[in-house]
Design a protein around this motif. Sequence first.
Motif, PDB file in Angstrom:
ATOM      1  N   MET A  36      36.903  43.269  23.412  1.00 11.35           N
ATOM      2  CA  MET A  36      36.962  42.156  24.398  1.00 11.35           C
ATOM      3  C   MET A  36      38.553  41.860  25.003  1.00 11.35           C
ATOM      4  O   MET A  36      38.460  41.565  26.153  1.00 11.35           O
ATOM      5  N   LYS A  37      39.556  42.203  24.050  1.00 14.54           N
ATOM      6  CA  LYS A  37      40.885  41.991  24.698  1.00 14.54           C
ATOM      7  C   LYS A  37      41.242  42.981  25.759  1.00 14.54           C
ATOM      8  O   LYS A  37      41.464  42.549  26.927  1.00 14.54           O
ATOM      9  N   ASP A  38      40.688  44.061  25.594  1.00 14.12           N
ATOM     10  CA  ASP A  38      40.673  45.266  26.736  1.00 14.12           C
ATOM     11  C   ASP A  38      39.929  44.904  27.790  1.00 14.12           C
ATOM     12  O   ASP A  38      40.398  45.085  28.897  1.00 14.12           O
ATOM     13  N   GLY A  39      38.896  44.524  27.415  1.00 14.42           N
ATOM     14  CA  GLY A  39      37.817  44.306  28.867  1.00 14.42           C
ATOM     15  C   GLY A  39      38.500  43.197  29.555  1.00 14.42           C
ATOM     16  O   GLY A  39      38.581  43.035  30.740  1.00 14.42           O
ATOM     17  N   PHE A  40      39.110  41.774  28.867  1.00 12.50           N
ATOM     18  CA  PHE A  40      39.618  40.996  29.668  1.00 12.50           C
ATOM     19  C   PHE A  40      41.000  41.337  30.386  1.00 12.50           C
ATOM     20  O   PHE A  40      41.260  40.956  31.498  1.00 12.50           O
ATOM     21  N   TRP A  41      41.526  42.336  29.795  1.00  9.55           N
ATOM     22  CA  TRP A  41      42.918  42.637  30.296  1.00  9.55           C
ATOM     23  C   TRP A  41      42.826  43.393  31.569  1.00  9.55           C
ATOM     24  O   TRP A  41      43.306  43.444  32.624  1.00  9.55           O
ATOM     25  N   ASN A  42      41.628  44.442  31.461  1.00  5.21           N
ATOM     26  CA  ASN A  42      41.137  45.222  32.739  1.00  5.21           C
ATOM     27  C   ASN A  42      40.715  44.374  33.654  1.00  5.21           C
ATOM     28  O   ASN A  42      40.924  44.802  34.973  1.00  5.21           O
ATOM     29  N   MET A  43      40.006  43.288  33.323  1.00  2.00           N
ATOM     30  CA  MET A  43      39.393  42.442  34.274  1.00  2.00           C
ATOM     31  C   MET A  43      40.484  41.869  35.106  1.00  2.00           C
ATOM     32  O   MET A  43      40.668  41.744  36.368  1.00  2.00           O
ATOM     33  N   SER A  44      41.722  41.336  34.416  1.00  7.32           N
ATOM     34  CA  SER A  44      42.652  40.844  35.078  1.00  7.32           C
ATOM     35  C   SER A  44      43.422  41.579  35.989  1.00  7.32           C
ATOM     36  O   SER A  44      44.054  41.300  37.009  1.00  7.32           O
ATOM     37  N   ARG A  45      43.486  42.896  35.575  1.00 10.51           N
ATOM     38  CA  ARG A  45      44.225  44.076  36.429  1.00 10.51           C
ATOM     39  C   ARG A  45      43.193  44.329  37.534  1.00 10.51           C
ATOM     40  O   ARG A  45      43.862  44.394  38.745  1.00 10.51           O
ATOM     41  N   ALA A  46      42.092  44.197  37.609  1.00 13.95           N
ATOM     42  CA  ALA A  46      41.178  44.216  38.829  1.00 13.95           C
ATOM     43  C   ALA A  46      41.302  43.168  39.755  1.00 13.95           C
ATOM     44  O   ALA A  46      41.585  43.578  40.830  1.00 13.95           O
ATOM     45  N   SER A 142      39.865  50.046  36.773  1.00 10.13           N
ATOM     46  CA  SER A 142      40.194  49.099  35.810  1.00 10.13           C
ATOM     47  C   SER A 142      39.086  48.216  35.722  1.00 10.13           C
ATOM     48  O   SER A 142      38.327  47.702  34.664  1.00 10.13           O
ATOM     49  N   LEU A 143      38.311  47.838  36.938  1.00 10.06           N
ATOM     50  CA  LEU A 143      37.003  47.336  36.850  1.00 10.06           C
ATOM     51  C   LEU A 143      35.886  47.941  35.891  1.00 10.06           C
ATOM     52  O   LEU A 143      35.194  47.522  35.274  1.00 10.06           O
ATOM     53  N   ARG A 144      35.864  49.189  36.247  1.00  9.29           N
ATOM     54  CA  ARG A 144      34.936  50.198  35.514  1.00  9.29           C
ATOM     55  C   ARG A 144      35.125  50.253  33.907  1.00  9.29           C
ATOM     56  O   ARG A 144      34.357  50.067  33.205  1.00  9.29           O
ATOM     57  N   GLN A 145      36.432  50.390  33.670  1.00  9.75           N
ATOM     58  CA  GLN A 145      36.990  50.277  32.209  1.00  9.75           C
ATOM     59  C   GLN A 145      36.571  48.837  31.691  1.00  9.75           C
ATOM     60  O   GLN A 145      36.167  48.792  30.664  1.00  9.75           O
ATOM     61  N   CYS A 146      36.641  47.914  32.401  1.00  9.81           N
ATOM     62  CA  CYS A 146      36.148  46.574  32.030  1.00  9.81           C
ATOM     63  C   CYS A 146      34.755  46.479  31.508  1.00  9.81           C
ATOM     64  O   CYS A 146      34.463  46.054  30.533  1.00  9.81           O
ATOM     65  N   GLN A 147      33.941  47.096  32.518  1.00  7.29           N
ATOM     66  CA  GLN A 147      32.579  47.146  32.448  1.00  7.29           C
ATOM     67  C   GLN A 147      32.373  47.742  31.109  1.00  7.29           C
ATOM     68  O   GLN A 147      31.367  47.396  30.319  1.00  7.29           O
ATOM     69  N   SER A 153      31.050  46.385  23.716  1.00  5.74           N
ATOM     70  CA  SER A 153      31.304  45.145  22.775  1.00  5.74           C
ATOM     71  C   SER A 153      29.938  44.674  22.591  1.00  5.74           C
ATOM     72  O   SER A 153      29.646  43.842  21.383  1.00  5.74           O
ATOM     73  N   VAL A 154      28.860  44.766  23.094  1.00  7.85           N
ATOM     74  CA  VAL A 154      27.507  44.376  22.809  1.00  7.85           C
ATOM     75  C   VAL A 154      26.908  45.157  21.806  1.00  7.85           C
ATOM     76  O   VAL A 154      26.563  44.594  20.811  1.00  7.85           O
ATOM     77  N   GLU A 155      27.147  46.499  21.748  1.00  6.13           N
ATOM     78  CA  GLU A 155      26.798  47.193  20.654  1.00  6.13           C
ATOM     79  C   GLU A 155      27.493  46.807  19.186  1.00  6.13           C
ATOM     80  O   GLU A 155      27.066  46.837  18.414  1.00  6.13           O
TER      81      GLU A 155
END
Length: 189
Positions: A36-46, A142-147, A153-155
């Motif tokens: 989750m932390k990495d996902g939000f970080w990559n979203m902010s980068r995107a 970074s947006l693809r990494q976020c996705q 994280s769902v799994e």
Amino acid sequence: MEELQEVNQKLDAKLICFFETLSSLYQEQEKLNDQMKDGFWNMSRARYNMGVRFVGMDQIHEERMQALTKVKVEEEGTDVFEGYSSLSVSEENIQVETIGLRKRNVGQSPEPSPPLVSPDPSTKTKRQHDPIKWFGVLVPPSLRQCQNQFKSSVETTIAVANLKQKLMQLKSEYVNLQKKKAEMTSALK
């Protein structure tokens, strides 16, 4: 007396299994936290790379939104929760919108684009639909990494839920064995 020893061995085995499951639960929760932390970080980068206007709630079309992953809840078996991916969407429901693109070669006639709907309306074709395309064709990595982080994280969330369910089951079995042991010791006195 042998029955009491057998109950004590079962209690020990349940307790060991409980702590092993608890350790696995902590590991999965840490993994979920990192995802989750990495996902939000990559979203902010995107958002920084593309601009806040191009990565936000304005690009989400709620009326066309469909779940990519569904969770099936079962009462039987060890795993109560099971996730499965559902990526196919009929082409009839998809409309392509371009937001904020410049028109080039205005004087030339555009070539006709292939239709999104199949020519025969009786056959509904299915294709993979990726919601990341709502943000454009060439999105930053970074947006693809976020996705990908949020998909994984769902799994992990499903694994955490299953481990918590297993812990509750082990606790219940342990309490029942303790009651059985108490009855056996009181009968021996």
